[in-house]
Motif scaffolding. Structure first.
Motif: not given
Length: 787
Positions: A276-285
């Motif tokens: 829910y923060t960013s595409v970077d966050g989704a990639r990190l997860n």
């Protein structure tokens, strides 16, 4: 009705035959050991229960309290995006809410197809399927379409895992990803094909239930495939462009298709991270949580669910009893959902990214869950409940107010009253809040109980406070717009406010805020300010009525009509004064008169002669039939606690009779949930009812005892000692009543246990009788604010 009677009778037959088939030696062993707990309770869960227009649950894969709920969609813009009655799947989206009464979520939808991609319309590329070709278990969903494609799903907390097996000779293998069309209002979306293995993007949704029209959330995703794309393209609305890597949502859709060479294998796998923060966050997860194989993901999800279900395991009863129970327990532990990334970042209610040192949770359906599900989570997962409370403190500090129904990082303002308060007070009395958190939350709750947001464009708050604080009741105003929701539901809002304020008074006193405690305690009995002794119904005199600001009755005072009571009537809401039943029953003419009123409410003569008939013929039966009814409505939250109100009359045994009648409404099939599950609220009610303990006074941390429906219940809180409830001979298909309770080697004379008593009980042994007993008479819990 006949179906319920058959189910009730068949349970008796199955139990009798099973007992008759045991050998003499086996009987001796069984008497010695008793029924055994399931080796793997996940095998008793059917995630299809409630997959219809009433329960609105979903059958797909999720981790306990996970961010991802990867599940099939058979329809869009409906309460449940999956309807068991349908035979066509549009795709598999990554976000769902279990049992909500408005369409929402259903974001980032994947769909496998074969052949040329010629349309972005899911109605064109949807696939037929049969339930016979579905496979469902906690953390896993699989289906083989009529066209031969097999789709399998699993999940971690923040990732969804896909595995598609295409039939030989099927031609081009494709996966379609829709990022601009969800199960609800969608406002924007972008998608990008990155290299030859990855697709990323985001979607913006909101406007839950159409209450404010303003709240928004964004879900970001990063999907990595285990095979290279042989071709790709994107679409905006109905325009498909081969080879184009990016697309933006037009008026309804934005997506991408990915094709794979059939000569290089029949399986295609993908791991999809959400954030829910960013595409970077989704990639990190995704990178942090993806397993090395689909099977490992599925195995880990299974193990997580096995552990969660073993936190409150049962033994005894029929197979149908255990299936119904464990499926309800499963549905109770899906939400609230993880909202923070693996690095602690989350998107706050100010639409900015923050960092939390504990897991941040979101998706709070508080009007529903404060009555049952929040207590279950606090009992079984106290550490998670603590983090959920801290999450609400983050909401307050980021956004300035507490939510009543939070969707992602937005306040929907849906429903009425003050549901956040009893829940937080419950956690406080359970000792789950450190001093700093408790004091921070008290400040937020005190503000919520006395003020109204200056700008109600985001948080509506308790919009009835101006008249409530001055007069002790919410003055009715039939004004348009969401900012007057409580004022339009002034009758029920007054009762909800009074319950919350009364609970908060105990927290205030515990924290040393004596003046605030006195003020709040003075509001405990504000339900009396609605009482009109001149109103009669069904042979009874005196009912709560909605009042205008000047104190006069507003509109029709007939207690069988909904009026200004939210999703109910005065007959159902009159019991929402459980913080002080003695005073309530005094208004009704005493506890004997109150008992007679309860008997009419439940149709007690029929409950005792034919429980299933009472439940199906006398009570409210439809999920949305709460308007203009006078009887018990087990399908909706306002009177969930009503069966336990017998504790304050001279006949607490009747609670057990009502609960066994209620049990017949829950079955172990897709139509086995009588109303919306509302993020586990309805399921949690059943879990507690079958276990024999329930907190009827939210905010009190006290459990009333009723006749369990299993011979053994073992509660195993995270990091705590096991609690064993033993009830020899317990049988959900028979009317049984508590005759004795022993805990800690001593007889329990009162009808309740404090949370602390329960945790240190060790073993609670409950004797049962087939006839009404005197146990628990005149031994009910005190009023919530009673010293």
């Amino acid at each position: 009705m006949r179906a319920f009677r058959r189910a009730f009778t068949s349970a008796l037959i199955v139990t009798t035959l099973a007992a008759a088939s045991v050998t003499a030696a086996g009987s001796a062993s069984a008497r010695e050991q008793g029924p055994r707990f399931a080796a793997d309770p996940t095998t008793l869960v059917d995630t299809s229960i409630g997959n219809n227009g009433d329960g609105t649950t979903f059958p797909g894969a999720a981790a306990p309290f996970g961010m991802v709920q990867l599940s099939p969609d058979t329809q869009l813009n409906k309460y449940a995006s999956y309807d068991y009655a349908q035979d066509t799947i549009l795709g598999f989206s990554h976000t769902h809410l279990s049992g909500v009464g408005c369409q929402t979520m259903g974001n980032i939808r994947f769909m496998p197809t074969t052949g040329a991609v010629t349309s972005s319309d899911p109605a064109q590329y949807a696939a037929k399927f049969s339930h016979a070709n579905e496979k469902r278990s906690p953390g896993y969903y699989g289906v083989t379409f009529d066209n031969g494609i097999e789709a399998e799903m699993s999940a971690t907390e923040r990732t969804g895992r896909h595995q598609y097996t295409f039939p030989a000779g099927s031609g081009e293998q494709n996966v379609l990803i829709e990022a601009g069309e969800s199960n609800g209002s969608t406002y924007a979306g972008d998608i990008e094909v990155v290299g030859d293995h990855t697709v990323e993007g985001w979607v913006q949704g909101g406007n839950f239930c159409g209450e404010t029209g303003k709240e928004r959330y964004r879900v970001y995703f990063s999907a990595s495939f285990d095979r290279s794309f042989s071709a790709f393209g994107t679409w905006t609305d109905d325009t498909l462009t081969p080879g184009l890597r990016t697309a933006k949502r037009g008026s309804k859709r934005a997506g991408a298709w990915l094709s794979f060479d059939q000569d290089k294998g029949h399986k295609v796998g993908a791991s999809v991270g959400l954030s829910y923060t960013s595409v970077d966050g989704a990639r990190l997860n995704r990178n942090a949580e993806q397993q090395k194989s689909f099977d490992r993901t599925r195995s880990a999800a299974h193990d997580a669910w096995r552990d969660e279900l073993n936190r409150m395991r049962v033994a005894g009863g029929s197979t149908a009893d255990r299936r119904t129970y464990y499926s309800a327990l499963y549905h109770s532990l899906l939400h609230p959902s993880v909202g923070s990334d693996v690095d602690g970042r989350y998107r706050g209610f100010d639409d900015r990214v923050h960092r939390s040192d504990s897991t941040y949770y979101q998706m709070f359906s508080l009007w529903d869950t404060y009555r049952s599900q929040n207590q279950l989570v606090a009992l079984l997962n106290p550490d998670k409940a603590t983090d959920m409370a801290k999450s609400l403190l983050h909401v307050y500090r980021d956004g300035g107010w507490l939510p009543r129904w939070g969707l992602g990082n937005g306040e929907t303002n849906v429903m009425s009253g003050d549901p956040v308060t009893p829940w937080i007070v419950d956690l406080y009395h359970r000792g789950l809040l450190d001093d700093r958190t408790a004091r921070g939350l008290f400040d937020a709750l005190w503000k919520n109980a006395n003020e109204v947001p200056e700008d109600q464009s985001v948080f509506r708050g308790r919009d009835g406070n101006p008249t409530y604080v001055e007069n002790g009741f919410v003055g009715y105003r039939n004004l348009p717009g969401y900012t007057f929701g409580d004022s339009r539901q002034a009758g029920s809002a007054t009762l909800e406010y009074a319950l919350g304020d009364c609970a908060l008074s105990t927290m205030a006193r515990g924290l040393g805020h004596e003046d605030e405690a006195d003020t709040l305690a003075g509001r405990c009995d504000n339900f009396t300010k609605l009482w009109d002794s001149g109103v009669s119904s069904k042979g009874f005199t005196g009912f709560p009525v909605t009042r205008n600001a000047d104190g006069t009755a507003a509109g029709d005072t007939d207690p069988t009509q909904s009026g200004a009571f939210h999703e109910g009537t005065a007959w159902q809401y009159q019991w929402l004064a459980q913080q002080d039943p003695q005073t309530l029953y005094g208004l009704m003419g005493g506890k004997d008169a109150a008992e007679q009123r309860l008997d009419t409410f439940f149709d007690m003569p029929t409950v005792l002669s034919d429980p299933a008939k009472a439940a199906t013929d006398s009570w409210v039966t439809g999920a949305y039939d709460y308007h203009n009814n006078f009887a018990f409505n087990p399908n909706n939250e306002p009177d969930f606690h009503a069966p336990w109100m017998y504790a304050w009359t001279g006949a607490p045994w009747k609670t057990s009779a009502v609960l066994r009648a209620m049990r017949t409404l829950f079955t172990d099939d897709a139509y086995g949930m009588p109303g919306n599950d509302d993020l586990g609220a309805t399921s949690s009610l059943l879990v507690f009812a079958m276990a024999g303990v329930f907190e009827a006074q939210p905010g009190s941390a006290r459990y009333l005892v009723s006749a369990p429906m299993f011979e053994k219940v073992e509660i195993r809180p995270a990091h705590g000692r096991p609690i064993r409830i033993e009830a020899p001979g317990a049988d959900a298909s028979e009317l049984q009543y508590v005759s004795s309770v022993r805990t800690g080697g001593k007889s329990l004379r009162r009808s309740w246990l404090s949370h602390e008593d329960l945790l240190r009980a060790g073993t609670i042994r409950i004797g049962l009788s087939g006839e009404p007993t005197r146990w628990g008479v005149d031994a009910a819990p005190p009023a919530v604010a009673q010293d």
